[in-house]
Design an enzyme around this catalytic site. Structure first.
Site, PDB file in Angstrom:
ATOM      1  N   LEU A  33      25.151 -17.705  36.432  1.00  0.00           N
ATOM      2  CA  LEU A  33      25.325 -18.895  35.596  1.00  0.00           C
ATOM      3  C   LEU A  33      24.005 -19.580  35.276  1.00  0.00           C
ATOM      4  O   LEU A  33      23.124 -19.687  36.123  1.00  0.00           O
ATOM      5  CB  LEU A  33      26.251 -19.893  36.301  1.00  0.00           C
ATOM      6  CG  LEU A  33      27.648 -19.382  36.663  1.00  0.00           C
ATOM      7  CD1 LEU A  33      28.455 -20.500  37.317  1.00  0.00           C
ATOM      8  CD2 LEU A  33      28.386 -18.834  35.455  1.00  0.00           C
ATOM      9  N   GLY A  36      23.669 -22.891  29.978  1.00  0.00           N
ATOM     10  CA  GLY A  36      24.629 -22.653  28.894  1.00  0.00           C
ATOM     11  C   GLY A  36      26.050 -22.628  29.438  1.00  0.00           C
ATOM     12  O   GLY A  36      26.962 -23.256  28.874  1.00  0.00           O
ATOM     13  N   HIS A  37      26.237 -21.938  30.569  1.00  0.00           N
ATOM     14  CA  HIS A  37      27.577 -21.877  31.178  1.00  0.00           C
ATOM     15  C   HIS A  37      27.984 -23.250  31.716  1.00  0.00           C
ATOM     16  O   HIS A  37      29.145 -23.644  31.609  1.00  0.00           O
ATOM     17  CB  HIS A  37      27.588 -20.886  32.353  1.00  0.00           C
ATOM     18  CG  HIS A  37      27.257 -19.481  31.976  1.00  0.00           C
ATOM     19  ND1 HIS A  37      26.143 -18.833  32.435  1.00  0.00           N
ATOM     20  CD2 HIS A  37      27.906 -18.596  31.172  1.00  0.00           C
ATOM     21  CE1 HIS A  37      26.114 -17.604  31.954  1.00  0.00           C
ATOM     22  NE2 HIS A  37      27.155 -17.438  31.169  1.00  0.00           N
ATOM     23  N   GLN A  61      32.894  -3.513  28.460  1.00  0.00           N
ATOM     24  CA  GLN A  61      32.121  -3.978  27.309  1.00  0.00           C
ATOM     25  C   GLN A  61      30.667  -3.511  27.337  1.00  0.00           C
ATOM     26  O   GLN A  61      29.868  -3.933  26.514  1.00  0.00           O
ATOM     27  CB  GLN A  61      32.229  -5.498  27.166  1.00  0.00           C
ATOM     28  CG  GLN A  61      31.570  -6.308  28.257  1.00  0.00           C
ATOM     29  CD  GLN A  61      31.883  -7.789  28.122  1.00  0.00           C
ATOM     30  OE1 GLN A  61      32.977  -8.230  28.437  1.00  0.00           O
ATOM     31  NE2 GLN A  61      30.924  -8.578  27.665  1.00  0.00           N
ATOM     32  N   LYS A 184      19.147 -20.127  26.099  1.00  0.00           N
ATOM     33  CA  LYS A 184      19.362 -19.751  27.503  1.00  0.00           C
ATOM     34  C   LYS A 184      20.216 -18.498  27.552  1.00  0.00           C
ATOM     35  O   LYS A 184      21.201 -18.392  26.812  1.00  0.00           O
ATOM     36  CB  LYS A 184      20.103 -20.868  28.235  1.00  0.00           C
ATOM     37  CG  LYS A 184      19.339 -22.175  28.227  1.00  0.00           C
ATOM     38  CD  LYS A 184      19.005 -22.619  29.612  1.00  0.00           C
ATOM     39  CE  LYS A 184      18.303 -23.966  29.541  1.00  0.00           C
ATOM     40  NZ  LYS A 184      17.562 -24.275  30.748  1.00  0.00           N
ATOM     41  N   SER A 185      19.827 -17.582  28.414  1.00  0.00           N
ATOM     42  CA  SER A 185      20.583 -16.342  28.560  1.00  0.00           C
ATOM     43  C   SER A 185      20.314 -15.752  29.933  1.00  0.00           C
ATOM     44  O   SER A 185      19.195 -15.867  30.454  1.00  0.00           O
ATOM     45  CB  SER A 185      20.134 -15.343  27.489  1.00  0.00           C
ATOM     46  OG  SER A 185      20.502 -14.035  27.849  1.00  0.00           O
TER      47      SER A 185
HETATM   48  O1  PAF Z   1      30.345 -13.773  27.061  1.00  0.00           O
HETATM   49  C1  PAF Z   1      30.599 -13.168  28.111  1.00  0.00           C
HETATM   50  O2  PAF Z   1      30.029 -13.437  29.175  1.00  0.00           O
HETATM   51  C2  PAF Z   1      31.645 -12.057  28.119  1.00  0.00           C
HETATM   52  O3  PAF Z   1      31.586 -11.321  26.937  1.00  0.00           O
HETATM   53  C3  PAF Z   1      33.075 -12.565  28.385  1.00  0.00           C
HETATM   54  C4  PAF Z   1      33.541 -13.501  27.285  1.00  0.00           C
HETATM   55  C5  PAF Z   1      33.123 -13.272  29.719  1.00  0.00           C
HETATM   56  C6  PAF Z   1      34.048 -11.379  28.435  1.00  0.00           C
HETATM   57  O4  PAF Z   1      33.724 -10.491  29.457  1.00  0.00           O
END
Ligand code: PAF
Length: 281
Positions: A33, A36-37, A61, A184-185
Site C-alpha cells: 500500500l 494512493g491506496h 492479470q 504514486k505507484s
Molecule cells: O488495481 C489493482 O491493484 C488490481 O488490478 C485490482 C483492481 C485489485 C484487481 O486485482
C-alpha cells in the site's frame, strides 16, 4: 480491524454487516500500500459504515513474462497501514482460496481493451474483470473505489458493473502524486536513483499537452509529438505508448473534443510507469 483469509470468514462478516443494514465501501488492491491506496480508503471511510480492503496479488492479470513473482509484497506493513486508515475488514486470501486448481470460467472483456495497456498486456483485463467479479460477489459492496492512475481499469470496471448488473457505485479517485508530480505507484520502488529523478517528466509532459489544448491546439498528432519529445529528452525511459482517446469509451478520436484521456506508458530498466490526465474539451 478484522483480518480474514478465507471466503468462509469473509462471508460471515459480510452477512453480519448486511443484516445490520450497514453500507459497505470496498477498496480492492494488490497490496504494498502507498498513499494512493490510503486515499481510496479515506474516501471510502467518508461515506460508508464499513470499509473493506482486499489485498490479493492476482496471478490471472499477469502475463507469463510479467512481474507476478517479484511483485512487491509486505502484508504485515499493509495490515498496519490499513488499520491506521480506518479499514474495518481486511481480506487477504491465498491464490488457492480465490481460484480452484483448474478454473472453468473466466470473464472476457471485449471492448476498451485493445488500446493503451491492454494492447501490450494481452488478457490482463480479463484477469482483472474475473477477480473483481469474484470479489464483488463475495463482498457485495455498495461502492467500489479505484484510482484514476489506472484510468483504463476504471473504464473497464465501469463496463463490468453496468453489463453484469452489479448494484455497485463505481467511485473513481484522483491520482495521488509525489511532490514532484510522479504518480504514486507500488512499482516506483523499482526505479534507479537516476530514473526516479527523471520520471516526473512524464507528468510534466502531460501538463504541457493540457496547456497546449487550453491554448487552442487541436491536432492530436502534434500534441502526441510534444509529449514524446519531452519524455525522450528528459528521461532514459522507452516510450511504450502515447495515446489520446475518448473517455471512458477509449475510442480513437479524430479531433480533440468532448471528454478525452491523454495517457502514456514508459519503460524504465525494471519498471514500466503509466500516467494519464482526463480533460473535458
Ligand atoms: O488495481 C489493482 O491493484 C488490481 O488490478 C485490482 C483492481 C485489485 C484487481 O486485482
Amino acid at each position: 480491524m478484522n483480518v480474514v483469509t478465507t471466503k468462509k470468514e469473509l462471508i460471515k462478516h459480510i452477512h453480519e454487516y448486511k443484516t445490520k443494514q450497514k453500507s459497505i465501501g470496498f477498496v480492492p488492491t494488490m497490496g504494498y500500500l502507498h498513499e494512493g491506496h490510503i486515499k481510496l480508503l479515506e474516501e471510502a471511510r467518508k461515506v460508508n459504515d464499513i470499509v473493506v480492503l482486499s489485498i490479493f496479488v492476482n496471478p490471472l492479470q499477469f502475463g507469463p513474462n510479467e512481474d507476478f513473482d517479484s511483485y512487491p509484497r509486505n502484508p504485515k506493513r499493509d495490515e498496519e497501514l490499513a488499520r491506521q486508515a480506518g479499514a474495518d475488514l481486511l481480506f487477504l486470501p491465498s491464490v488457492t482460496e480465490m481460484y480452484p486448481e483448474k478454473p472453468s470460467y473466466t470473464v472476457t472483456v471485449l471492448s476498451r481493451v485493445n488500446v493503451l495497456c491492454g494492447k501490450s498486456r494481452e488478457g490482463h483485463f480479463d484477469g482483472v474483470a474475473t477477480v473483481l467479479t469474484k470479489l464483488f460477489n463475495l463482498i457485495k459492496p455498495d461502492r467500489a473505489y479505484f484510482g484514476m492512475k489506472d484510468a483504463q481499469q476504471v473504464a473497464v470496471v465501469d463496463g463490468l458493473i453496468q453489463e453484469f448488473h452489479f448494484p455497485i457505485e463505481l467511485v473513481p479517485v484522483a491520482t495521488v502524486r509525489e511532490e514532484d508530480g510522479l504518480a504514486k505507484s507500488s512499482r516506483n520502488v523499482y526505479l534507479s536513483e537516476l530514473e526516479r529523478k527523471q520520471a516526473p517528466a512524464i507528468y510534466r509532459s502531460l501538463l504541457a499537452a493540457k496547456e497546449k489544448i487550453a491554448h487552442g491546439e487541436r491536432d492530436k498528432e502534434k500534441i502526441k509529438t510534444t509529449i514524446s519529445l519531452t519524455i525522450s529528452k528528459e528521461t532514459d525511459g522507452m516510450i511504450d505508448y502515447v495515446e489520446i482517446l475518448s473517455y471512458p469509451g477509449l475510442e480513437e478520436i479524430n479531433s480533440i473534443c468532448g471528454k478525452i484521456i491523454i495517457a502514456v506508458a514508459v519503460k524504465f530498466t525494471k519498471a514500466r510507469l503509466i500516467d494519464n490526465i482526463t480533460i473535458e474539451v
